[in-house]
Design an enzyme around this catalytic site. Structure first.
Site, short mmCIF file in Angstrom:
data_model
loop_
_atom_site.label_atom_id
_atom_site.label_comp_id
_atom_site.label_asym_id
_atom_site.label_seq_id
_atom_site.Cartn_x
_atom_site.Cartn_y
_atom_site.Cartn_z
N VAL A 251 16.42 5.71 4.01
CA VAL A 251 16.99 6.99 3.61
C VAL A 251 18.15 7.39 4.54
CG1 VAL A 251 15.39 8.50 4.89
CG2 VAL A 251 16.34 9.26 2.73
N ASP A 252 18.07 6.99 5.78
CA ASP A 252 19.13 7.26 6.76
C ASP A 252 20.45 6.62 6.30
OD1 ASP A 252 20.23 8.19 9.12
OD2 ASP A 252 19.32 6.66 10.39
N TYR B 143 9.25 2.81 9.69
CA TYR B 143 8.41 3.25 10.81
C TYR B 143 6.91 3.09 10.55
CZ TYR B 143 12.30 5.06 13.63
OH TYR B 143 13.43 5.18 14.41
P1 ADP Z 1 11.45 5.80 8.55
O1 ADP Z 1 12.23 4.92 9.51
O2 ADP Z 1 11.30 7.22 9.05
O3 ADP Z 1 10.17 5.19 8.11
P2 ADP Z 1 12.76 5.07 6.03
O4 ADP Z 1 14.09 5.49 5.54
O5 ADP Z 1 12.53 3.62 6.30
O6 ADP Z 1 12.44 5.99 7.31
O7 ADP Z 1 11.67 5.53 4.98
C1 ADP Z 1 11.21 6.86 4.81
C2 ADP Z 1 10.86 7.07 3.36
O8 ADP Z 1 12.06 7.34 2.62
C3 ADP Z 1 10.23 5.85 2.69
O9 ADP Z 1 9.08 6.30 1.96
C4 ADP Z 1 11.32 5.32 1.79
O10 ADP Z 1 10.81 4.70 0.62
C5 ADP Z 1 12.05 6.59 1.42
N1 ADP Z 1 13.46 6.47 0.98
C6 ADP Z 1 14.34 5.46 1.15
N2 ADP Z 1 15.54 5.77 0.57
C7 ADP Z 1 15.38 7.01 0.02
C8 ADP Z 1 16.23 7.89 -0.73
N3 ADP Z 1 17.48 7.56 -1.04
N4 ADP Z 1 15.72 9.10 -1.14
C9 ADP Z 1 14.45 9.45 -0.84
N5 ADP Z 1 13.61 8.67 -0.14
C10 ADP Z 1 14.06 7.47 0.28
#
Ligand code: ADP
Length: 183
Positions: free
Chosen positions: A40-41, A132
């Site tokens: 998501v980042d 994570y």
């Molecule tokens: P972290 O490092 O905090 O685990 P991630 O980005 O890997 O962060 O994942 C956090 C959550 O966000 C996961 O459940 C992932 O599937 C979800 N995610 C990834 N891309 C998006 C998006 N564009 N919108 C909403 N959720 C997302």
């Protein structure tokens, strides 16, 4: 799925891409270096564009790293929001390193930051449940527990909080937790 507090404050659970959601604040699951990353980042950085990146770089130059469980705010660049709150979730390592407490802190800190700015709406991803490794069910219990408690007890300007889940499985688990039943 929608839950309403007695005062009419709303928690909405939906499937989608958080970069396309309209809300006063969108929460990013960042890393402590505020460096951008995958998941998501990465999606938020790509969609928000260079202005947000510059703001984040300036914050990073000032504070170094953002501690786990805390958050920093930037503008939203090209996203349909006013602010992005970049919060650093815990890396799951079995549950014995205060992961639950730190994850709850992420939600609480972002909700407080929204209230400080007088915002009416905020959208969260499922913080820490991707790279994570935080178990989805446990993460959902914390997210829903903290948001509901805030909407029942602490909310001033905030009238709506959304949890935006990327996958169908994540949506199903969050809906089950909100219903209070078995997943
Ligand atoms: P972290 O490092 O905090 O685990 P991630 O980005 O890997 O962060 O994942 C956090 C959550 O966000 C996961 O459940 C992932 O599937 C979800 N995610 C990834 N891309 C998006 C998006 N564009 N919108 C909403 N959720 C997302």
């Amino acid at each position: 799925m929608i839950w309403r507090s007695e005062a009419g404050k709303i928690l909405q659970i939906e499937q989608g891409d958080i970069t396309r959601v309209e809300a006063d604040a969108i929460v990013n699951a960042a890393n402590s270096h505020l460096a951008g990353g995958g998941g998501v980042d990465g999606a938020i950085h790509r969609a928000a564009g260079p202005e947000m990146r510059r703001e984040l770089d300036a914050i990073q130059a000032r504070i170094g790293t953002c501690p786990t469980g805390q958050a920093v705010a930037t503008g939203a660049g090209l996203l349909p929001a006013r602010f992005i709150f970049h919060t650093v979730g815990p890396v799951w390592s079995g549950g014995g390193r205060r992961e639950a407490e730190l994850l709850a802190s992420c939600y609480r800190v972002c909700l407080a930051m929204a209230e400080e700015r007088g915002l009416e709406s905020i959208a969260f991803p499922a913080i820490s449940t991707g790279v994570y490794g935080y178990p989805m069910r446990g993460g959902a219990e914390i997210a829903i527990g903290e948001i509901r408690r805030h909407l029942m007890e602490g909310a001033k300007s905030l009238g709506r909080a959304s949890l935006v889940l990327f996958g169908e499985e994540a949506l199903r688990i969050h809906e089950a937790v909100l219903r209070g039943g078995a997943v």
